[in-house]
Design a protein around this motif. Structure first.
Motif, PDB file in Angstrom:
ATOM      1  N   GLY A 155       0.765  -1.237   0.000  1.00 36.75           N
ATOM      2  CA  GLY A 155       0.000   0.000   0.000  1.00 36.75           C
ATOM      3  C   GLY A 155       0.796   1.287   0.000  1.00 36.75           C
ATOM      4  N   HIS A 156       2.094   1.229   0.261  1.00 31.59           N
ATOM      5  CA  HIS A 156       2.872   2.455   0.420  1.00 31.59           C
ATOM      6  C   HIS A 156       3.125   3.173  -0.909  1.00 31.59           C
ATOM      7  CE1 HIS A 156       3.381   0.661   4.336  1.00 31.59           C
ATOM      8  NE2 HIS A 156       3.974   1.761   4.770  1.00 31.59           N
ATOM      9  N   SER A 157       3.376   2.421  -1.976  1.00 32.53           N
ATOM     10  CA  SER A 157       3.558   3.063  -3.283  1.00 32.53           C
ATOM     11  C   SER A 157       2.232   3.615  -3.800  1.00 32.53           C
ATOM     12  CB  SER A 157       4.148   2.066  -4.288  1.00 32.53           C
ATOM     13  OG  SER A 157       5.464   1.703  -3.916  1.00 32.53           O
ATOM     14  N   VAL A 158       1.143   2.914  -3.522  1.00 31.86           N
ATOM     15  CA  VAL A 158      -0.183   3.418  -3.886  1.00 31.86           C
ATOM     16  C   VAL A 158      -0.443   4.745  -3.180  1.00 31.86           C
ATOM     17  CG1 VAL A 158      -2.656   2.938  -3.916  1.00 31.86           C
ATOM     18  CG2 VAL A 158      -1.037   1.067  -4.204  1.00 31.86           C
ATOM     19  N   ALA A 159      -0.016   4.838  -1.918  1.00 34.03           N
ATOM     20  CA  ALA A 159      -0.207   6.066  -1.144  1.00 34.03           C
ATOM     21  C   ALA A 159       0.507   7.253  -1.787  1.00 34.03           C
ATOM     22  CB  ALA A 159       0.293   5.867   0.284  1.00 34.03           C
ATOM     23  N   GLU A 160       1.638   6.997  -2.432  1.00 35.35           N
ATOM     24  CA  GLU A 160       2.346   8.072  -3.128  1.00 35.35           C
ATOM     25  C   GLU A 160       1.647   8.417  -4.443  1.00 35.35           C
ATOM     26  OE1 GLU A 160       4.764   9.786  -1.692  1.00 35.35           O
ATOM     27  OE2 GLU A 160       4.509   8.446   0.024  1.00 35.35           O
ATOM     28  N   LEU A 161       1.121   7.421  -5.129  1.00 36.38           N
ATOM     29  CA  LEU A 161       0.467   7.661  -6.417  1.00 36.38           C
ATOM     30  C   LEU A 161      -0.814   8.479  -6.282  1.00 36.38           C
ATOM     31  CD1 LEU A 161       0.969   4.234  -8.207  1.00 36.38           C
ATOM     32  CD2 LEU A 161       1.760   6.459  -9.026  1.00 36.38           C
ATOM     33  N   ILE A 162      -1.565   8.275  -5.214  1.00 37.41           N
ATOM     34  CA  ILE A 162      -2.835   9.000  -5.085  1.00 37.41           C
ATOM     35  C   ILE A 162      -2.627  10.483  -4.786  1.00 37.41           C
ATOM     36  CG2 ILE A 162      -4.090   6.920  -4.371  1.00 37.41           C
ATOM     37  CD1 ILE A 162      -4.042   7.977  -1.500  1.00 37.41           C
ATOM     38  N   LYS A 163      -1.381  10.901  -4.569  1.00 33.59           N
ATOM     39  CA  LYS A 163      -1.091  12.320  -4.385  1.00 33.59           C
ATOM     40  C   LYS A 163      -1.201  13.094  -5.699  1.00 33.59           C
ATOM     41  CE  LYS A 163       1.955  11.524  -0.412  1.00 33.59           C
ATOM     42  NZ  LYS A 163       3.332  11.605   0.144  1.00 33.59           N
ATOM     43  N   TYR A 164      -1.230  12.361  -6.826  1.00 31.34           N
ATOM     44  CA  TYR A 164      -1.379  12.984  -8.141  1.00 31.34           C
ATOM     45  C   TYR A 164      -2.860  12.962  -8.521  1.00 31.34           C
ATOM     46  CZ  TYR A 164       3.692  12.443  -8.500  1.00 31.34           C
ATOM     47  OH  TYR A 164       5.046  12.513  -8.284  1.00 31.34           O
ATOM     48  N   GLN A 165      -3.485  14.125  -8.508  1.00 28.42           N
ATOM     49  CA  GLN A 165      -4.926  14.200  -8.740  1.00 28.42           C
ATOM     50  C   GLN A 165      -5.318  13.759 -10.145  1.00 28.42           C
ATOM     51  OE1 GLN A 165      -6.269  18.146  -7.715  1.00 28.42           O
ATOM     52  NE2 GLN A 165      -5.831  17.884  -5.534  1.00 28.42           N
ATOM     53  N   GLU A 166      -4.413  13.931 -11.109  1.00 27.78           N
ATOM     54  CA  GLU A 166      -4.750  13.611 -12.498  1.00 27.78           C
ATOM     55  C   GLU A 166      -4.684  12.121 -12.809  1.00 27.78           C
ATOM     56  OE1 GLU A 166      -0.284  14.590 -12.462  1.00 27.78           O
ATOM     57  OE2 GLU A 166      -2.115  15.259 -11.461  1.00 27.78           O
ATOM     58  N   VAL A 167      -4.117  11.333 -11.902  1.00 29.89           N
ATOM     59  CA  VAL A 167      -3.925   9.909 -12.171  1.00 29.89           C
ATOM     60  C   VAL A 167      -5.232   9.138 -12.005  1.00 29.89           C
ATOM     61  CG1 VAL A 167      -2.788   7.804 -11.394  1.00 29.89           C
ATOM     62  CG2 VAL A 167      -1.493   9.921 -11.558  1.00 29.89           C
ATOM     63  N   GLU A 168      -5.635   8.457 -13.061  1.00 28.31           N
ATOM     64  CA  GLU A 168      -6.817   7.597 -13.026  1.00 28.31           C
ATOM     65  C   GLU A 168      -6.894   6.814 -14.329  1.00 28.31           C
ATOM     66  OE1 GLU A 168     -11.633   7.788 -12.158  1.00 28.31           O
ATOM     67  OE2 GLU A 168     -10.488   9.631 -12.365  1.00 28.31           O
ATOM     68  N   PRO A 169      -6.949   5.513 -14.285  1.00 32.03           N
ATOM     69  CA  PRO A 169      -7.020   4.683 -13.079  1.00 32.03           C
ATOM     70  C   PRO A 169      -5.634   4.351 -12.529  1.00 32.03           C
ATOM     71  CG  PRO A 169      -7.138   3.290 -14.998  1.00 32.03           C
ATOM     72  CD  PRO A 169      -7.043   4.710 -15.511  1.00 32.03           C
ATOM     73  N   ILE A 170      -5.615   3.805 -11.320  1.00 32.86           N
ATOM     74  CA  ILE A 170      -4.413   3.212 -10.753  1.00 32.86           C
ATOM     75  C   ILE A 170      -4.678   1.713 -10.676  1.00 32.86           C
ATOM     76  CG2 ILE A 170      -2.852   3.097  -8.770  1.00 32.86           C
ATOM     77  CD1 ILE A 170      -3.781   5.951  -8.046  1.00 32.86           C
ATOM     78  N   ASP A 171      -4.200   0.981 -11.658  1.00 28.78           N
ATOM     79  CA  ASP A 171      -4.350  -0.473 -11.643  1.00 28.78           C
ATOM     80  C   ASP A 171      -3.272  -1.057 -10.738  1.00 28.78           C
ATOM     81  OD1 ASP A 171      -6.560  -0.916 -13.339  1.00 28.78           O
ATOM     82  OD2 ASP A 171      -5.315  -0.534 -15.099  1.00 28.78           O
TER      83      ASP A 171
END
Length: 284
Positions: free
Chosen positions: A94-110
Motif C-alpha cells: 500500500g505504500h507506493s499506492v499512497a504516493e500515487l494517489i497524491k497525483y490528482q490527475e492519475v486515473e485509473p491506478i491499476d
C-alpha cells in the motif's frame, strides 16, 4: 526471528551469505502462511510497524516512505506531460499506492498483487495503506503480474511500476516474483506503454546484488531505447544502498525532470532526483 541470551526477540534479516541486519522485535502483530509466502507484521524497536515477507524486511513504518517515494516520484517527474494511466505490480503493502494517489490527475491506478492476504493485513496494520486502498481510483487486481500484463491494451499506460518481492528465495531458487525479471515480461511491458512510457522496476542491493542488477540492465537495454539506474538509501537495507532500474522509450529520466508540486514528502526532491543517478564507480 530468534531470541537473544537476554530473552529478547530479534529479527535477523540475512540478505546474503554472511551479511544481514538485526532489529529488536517488541511484538508480533500478525503472522500467516499463504500458498505464496510467509507473511509477518511486527512492531520493531527502531523500525516501527514492519512487514516481513519470508522473513525479509519489505516495508517499515519508520523511514517507510523513502523507498516508495523514490519508486513513484522519479518516474512521475520525468517529462512535461501529466501521467494519467499507471499500473503498479506488487503494491500489496500500500505504500507506493499512497504516493500515487497524491497525483490528482492519475486515473485509473491499476494495482496488481498475487497475494490478497498481504493487502488485507497491510490494510489492517498500516493506516497509510488503508487510506490508499480506499481511494476510488485504485483498481485492485489479485493476479500474477506477468500474466495480468498480457491482458492489457497496447500503448495504454504512461508508467508501469514493478515492485515485486525478491526474484530468488533464501535458498537461491526462483521465487514468486521471478517472472517479473525476465526479458519476455519486459517486452510485454514495452508493448503496453505509450510512446513516452516509462518502466520502473526494482533493482537490487548495491553492495550484495551487483551481478543481478547488471543482468536486469542488460535485459532492459535489449527492449528499451534507454535504461538507467538510480539509488536510494534506506536503513533497513544491508549496506544502506539500493538500486532501482528505470527504462524509457523516449525520455531521459536523468535529464527530462519536471517535478510536480507534491506535498508531504519526506525523502524525494528535485535535487535528490538528479543526484540519485550518480552511482559509485564500482557500479558503473
Amino acid at each position: 526471528m530468534t531470541s537473544s541470551p537476554s530473552g529478547k526477540s530479534w529479527l535477523y534479516d540475512e540478505y546474503a551469505d554472511g551479511a544481514g541486519l538485526s532489529f529488536k522485535i517488541d511484538k508480533i502483530l500478525a503472522s500467516q502462511q499463504t500458498k505464496f509466502q510467509n507473511i509477518k507484521i511486527v512492531k520493531a524497536k527502531t523500525l516501527g510497524t514492519t512487514l516481513l515477507l519470508n522473513n525479509w524486511i519489505y516495508r517499515t513504518e519508520d523511514q517507510g516512505t523513502a523507498m516508495p517515494e523514490m519508486i513513484v516520484h522519479v518516474p512521475m517527474s520525468v517529462g512535461k506531460f501529466k501521467k494519467k494511466r499507471v499500473l503498479l505490480i506488487g503494491g500489496g503493502d500500500g505504500h507506493s499506492v499512497a504516493e500515487l494517489i497524491k497525483y490528482q490527475e492519475v486515473e485509473p491506478i491499476d494495482m496488481v498483487d498475487i497475494d490478497q492476504t498481504v493487502v488485507k493485513l497491510c490494510s489492517q496494520h498500516f493506516p497509510v495503506a488503508k487510506k490508499a486502498f480506499q481511494d476510488k481510483r485504485v483498481k485492485l487486481h489479485i493476479a500474477e503480474g506477468s500474466q495480468f500484463i498480457k491482458s492489457q491494451p497496447e500503448n495504454f499506460y504512461d508508467v508501469i511500476f514493478v515492485t515485486g518481492t525478491e526474484a530468488f528465495d533464501a535458498k537461491g531458487k526462483p521465487g514468486i516474483s521471478f517472472s517479473l525479471f525476465e526479458t519476455r515480461f519486459y517486452k510485454d511491458c514495452f508493448k503496453k506503454l505509450n510512446q513516452q512510457g516509462i518502466l520502473l522496476t526494482d533493482g537490487q542491493n548495491g553492495y550484495y546484488g551487483e551481478k543481478f542488477y547488471q543482468s536486469i540492465n542488460r535485459k532492459l537495454k535489449t527492449t528499451f531505447s534507454l535504461a538507467k539506474n538510480y539509488s536510494v538509501t534506506c536503513k533497513y537495507i544491508p549496506g544502506g544502498l539500493y538500486l532501482m532500474n528505470i527504462a524509457s522509450k523516449k525520455l531521459d529520466p536523468e535529464k527530462d525532470i519536471y517535478p510536480r508540486s507534491i506535498k508531504d514528502l519526506n525523502y524525494y526532491n528535485a535535487k535528490i532526483h538528479q543526484s540519485s543517478f550518480a552511482l559509485p564507480q564500482f557500479l558503473i
